[in-house]
Scaffold this motif. Structure first.
Motif, PDB file in Angstrom:
ATOM      1  N   ARG A  44     -34.343  53.172 -37.399  1.00  7.72           N
ATOM      2  CA  ARG A  44     -33.279  52.799 -36.470  1.00  7.72           C
ATOM      3  C   ARG A  44     -32.627  51.524 -36.997  1.00  7.72           C
ATOM      4  N   PRO A  45     -31.306  51.393 -36.802  1.00  6.12           N
ATOM      5  CA  PRO A  45     -30.646  50.166 -37.257  1.00  6.12           C
ATOM      6  C   PRO A  45     -30.837  49.034 -36.254  1.00  6.12           C
ATOM      7  N   TYR A  46     -31.117  47.856 -36.751  1.00  4.67           N
ATOM      8  CA  TYR A  46     -31.240  46.654 -35.910  1.00  4.67           C
ATOM      9  C   TYR A  46     -30.376  45.556 -36.523  1.00  4.67           C
ATOM     10  N   SER A  47     -29.690  44.832 -35.652  1.00  6.21           N
ATOM     11  CA  SER A  47     -28.799  43.777 -36.106  1.00  6.21           C
ATOM     12  C   SER A  47     -29.598  42.515 -36.440  1.00  6.21           C
ATOM     13  N   ILE A  48     -29.220  41.843 -37.493  1.00 11.07           N
ATOM     14  CA  ILE A  48     -29.908  40.614 -37.901  1.00 11.07           C
ATOM     15  C   ILE A  48     -29.450  39.465 -37.000  1.00 11.07           C
ATOM     16  N   ALA A  49     -30.409  38.727 -36.462  1.00 14.28           N
ATOM     17  CA  ALA A  49     -30.081  37.584 -35.593  1.00 14.28           C
ATOM     18  C   ALA A  49     -30.182  36.259 -36.346  1.00 14.28           C
ATOM     19  N   ALA A  50     -30.665  36.287 -37.580  1.00 18.37           N
ATOM     20  CA  ALA A  50     -30.854  35.057 -38.356  1.00 18.37           C
ATOM     21  C   ALA A  50     -29.535  34.588 -38.960  1.00 18.37           C
ATOM     22  N   GLY A  51     -29.485  33.316 -39.326  1.00 21.82           N
ATOM     23  CA  GLY A  51     -28.336  32.789 -40.058  1.00 21.82           C
ATOM     24  C   GLY A  51     -28.436  33.151 -41.528  1.00 21.82           C
ATOM     25  N   THR A  52     -27.287  33.128 -42.188  1.00 21.63           N
ATOM     26  CA  THR A  52     -27.274  33.528 -43.599  1.00 21.63           C
ATOM     27  C   THR A  52     -28.019  32.527 -44.498  1.00 21.63           C
ATOM     28  N   GLY A  53     -28.282  31.329 -43.971  1.00 23.81           N
ATOM     29  CA  GLY A  53     -29.021  30.356 -44.763  1.00 23.81           C
ATOM     30  C   GLY A  53     -30.498  30.278 -44.390  1.00 23.81           C
ATOM     31  N   ASP A  54     -30.935  31.073 -43.433  1.00 20.30           N
ATOM     32  CA  ASP A  54     -32.334  31.013 -42.976  1.00 20.30           C
ATOM     33  C   ASP A  54     -33.276  31.673 -43.978  1.00 20.30           C
ATOM     34  N   THR A 106     -24.451  41.745 -24.076  1.00 22.05           N
ATOM     35  CA  THR A 106     -25.515  42.011 -23.112  1.00 22.05           C
ATOM     36  C   THR A 106     -26.806  42.250 -23.890  1.00 22.05           C
ATOM     37  N   GLY A 107     -27.923  41.830 -23.298  1.00 21.30           N
ATOM     38  CA  GLY A 107     -29.254  42.112 -23.852  1.00 21.30           C
ATOM     39  C   GLY A 107     -29.416  41.674 -25.295  1.00 21.30           C
ATOM     40  N   THR A 108     -30.000  42.584 -26.106  1.00 18.48           N
ATOM     41  CA  THR A 108     -30.217  42.260 -27.515  1.00 18.48           C
ATOM     42  C   THR A 108     -28.908  42.263 -28.315  1.00 18.48           C
ATOM     43  N   GLY A 109     -27.812  42.624 -27.646  1.00 13.16           N
ATOM     44  CA  GLY A 109     -26.488  42.572 -28.280  1.00 13.16           C
ATOM     45  C   GLY A 109     -26.058  41.162 -28.626  1.00 13.16           C
ATOM     46  N   ILE A 110     -26.846  40.170 -28.241  1.00 13.84           N
ATOM     47  CA  ILE A 110     -26.531  38.787 -28.618  1.00 13.84           C
ATOM     48  C   ILE A 110     -26.872  38.531 -30.103  1.00 13.84           C
TER      49      ILE A 110
END
Lengths: 220, 304
Positions: A44-54, A106-110
């Protein structure tokens, strides 16, 4: 496909958790997602919540009923391996050149918005609206509250500090300008309602960007 | 999937010479943009899904090389399929490079990847050649479409179809063709949706039979040389896609020229690294999907 090592799994509630993976040399842009695989090769696809420098990758995961992948990910421990695809995506918060942004989640969409904010700490949106059911479900609230125009909506919990109701009850806060792009991520009904509201208020559809994570009838 | 030997490839299981097409000209060049897709349709003939890389993203540099070579061979049209082409991060520049020379056709599910990039797509109207979007609307029943493609996706695709038409792009739709269907009646069932989207009532509808998943081996009749000459006219033989088109496919970091849009799961149909080389190759009709072309005249192409 490659394999990454689990750094941590941090639960917010029984069904919501942050999965942290060692990043290695992966490159991505805010809004990128990755297909995460279970051992049965379902993905399943999941969006990355990290910054590009993390140095680590962060994913906000909701364990869904009958969700093979989310259940498998929830059981991972530090040091486990997770098979992943290369980062990819078509939802790019803040990417329209020379424009300002409004974020609504909304939700994990953040997650994609967190990735943008962490990657571009000096670029803040004109407005960020975030809707969850209860306060405990709000990811990274302290970090988000540093945005000047941030509002949290709680649809199933009354508090003294936050709006009680669906996030669409806050749409009147939205600023309008030809140079503002509107980024919507999360629940389908929020996205459909907000898109229609924006178009009815004269926003060009080319300035509305959408990414659906969940459907209303999947909610408990 | 691999066919084992030349002997097996050139002859049917009954040891009869296998039917073939000797390509005559390159009129249309297809590009496969990659099997990465935002949707996960269970029937997908390419097996596309989010994150999939059985066929890798084509880059602008990859595409430009074949556009240039195709121009030398007199190509008249460029066409694109996926996956969902708009998931490919270089797709819009690729499209612009192709539109600089000839009309283009692209196949799309017309959902978020396209919708989110409309601001970058609209300037393509300024290109010297026309761009036609073929939008998948599998059934004239939104519930049946959404059953495989995901909730709300019929409505989104229909809405996007209408917007593309009103902006001035060419549009058509692709649908599934069911065995024994009354094709005229099924086509007519789209009328109220076309009206809603404000697209012409006589919009082109391309119908596709069941092609099965990549790598599958459904039992179909084998095509012999005799079949090709006894049952098909010269005109019907010339209408096989492999006679006048080829498709560029990128696997394991290398681009290959495949015989048509439907056979990229069989290595024997990788006809070479250049179009010149590939156009010299005889195309043996040994894939189960070849039977669709033989029996029904299936084609992914449409008039520009």
């Amino acid at each position: 496909m490659s394999s990454l090592t689990v750094r941590n799994v941090i639960f917010r509630t029984d069904e919501l958790f942050e999965l942290q993976l060692e990043r290695g040399t992966l490159q991505f842009e805010p809004g990128s997602c990755m297909a995460l695989f279970s051992d049965s090769t379902e993905s399943r696809p999941y969006s990355i919540a990290a910054g590009t420098g993390d140095e680590i990758l962060r994913f906000l995961v909701r364990r869904v009923a009958d969700g093979t992948v989310s259940h498998w990910l929830a059981q991972r421990k530090q040091g486990d391996k997770v098979q992943v695809s290369a980062p990819f995506g078509w939802f790019r918060p803040g990417a329209a050149t020379g424009s300002r942004s409004v974020f609504i989640a909304t939700g994990t969409g953040i997650a994609p918005f967190l990735s943008y904010l962490r990657s571009n700490p000096s670029c803040t949106p004109e407005l960020c609206l975030y809707g969850v059911r209860r306060l405990v479900e709000a990811f990274n609230l302290e970090e988000l509250q540093r945005i000047e125009n941030f509002s949290l909506a709680l649809s199933q919990e009354e508090t003294n500090d936050h709006f009680y109701g669906r996030v669409t009850g806050l749409l009147e806060q939205i600023p309008f300008s030809d140079d503002i792009h509107y980024y919507l991520c999360g629940l389908d009904t929020m996205i459909d309602e907000t898109s229609a509201w924006l178009e009815n208020h004269g926003v060009a559809y080319t300035q509305i960007h959408r990414e659906i994570f969940f459907y209303e009838d999947e909610q408990h | 999937m691999k066919m084992n030997s030349t002997e097996q490839w050139n002859y049917t299981s009954q040891q009869e010479p296998r039917g073939y097409i000797q390509p005559q000209s390159l009129e249309e060049l297809w590009f496969h943009t990659g099997t990465n897709c935002n949707l996960r349709c269970p029937f997908c003939l390419e097996g596309s899904k989010p994150g999939d890389n059985r066929i890798e993203f084509l880059t602008l540099a990859d595409a430009q090389r074949f556009i240039d070579e195709a121009l030398l061979l007199g190509v008249k049209k460029f066409s694109f399929t996926g996956g969902e082409p708009f998931v490919n991060p270089e797709f819009i520049p690729i499209l612009a490079a192709a539109l600089a020379h000839h009309p283009c056709l692209l196949l799309t599910n017309a959902t978020e990847p396209l919708m989110n990039q409309m601001g970058a797509i609209l300037p393509l109207l300024e290109q010297p050649n026309s761009l036609n979007f073929r939008v998948s609307l599998d059934h004239p029943d939104p519930a049946k479409h959404d059953e495989s493609r995901g909730k709300g996706n019929f409505r989104k695709a229909l809405d996007t179809l209408g917007r593309l038409h009103r902006e001035g792009f060419g549009v058509s739709i692709a649908r599934h063709m069911l065995p024994g269907e009354d094709s005229v009646a099924v086509d007519q069932d789209y009328a109220p949706y076309f009206e809603t989207a404000r697209v012409p009532a006589d919009l082109t509808i391309i119908k596709f039979p069941e092609f099965h998943l990549p790598g599958s081996l459904p039992q179909v009749a084998e095509i012999t040389e005799t079949c090709m000459t006894q049952y098909l006219s010269a005109e019907r033989r010339a209408a096989f896609m492999c006679n006048y088109s080829k498709m560029i496919v990128k696997k394991n970091g290398q681009c290959g020229v495949y015989a048509c849009t439907l056979v990229d799961d069989v290595d024997n149909y990788d006809l070479g690294k250049t179009l010149h080389e590939a156009m010299e190759q005889r195309v043996m009709l040994g894939h189960h999907r070849c039977y669709s072309c033989f029996a029904g005249g299936a084609s992914c192409s449409e008039g520009s």
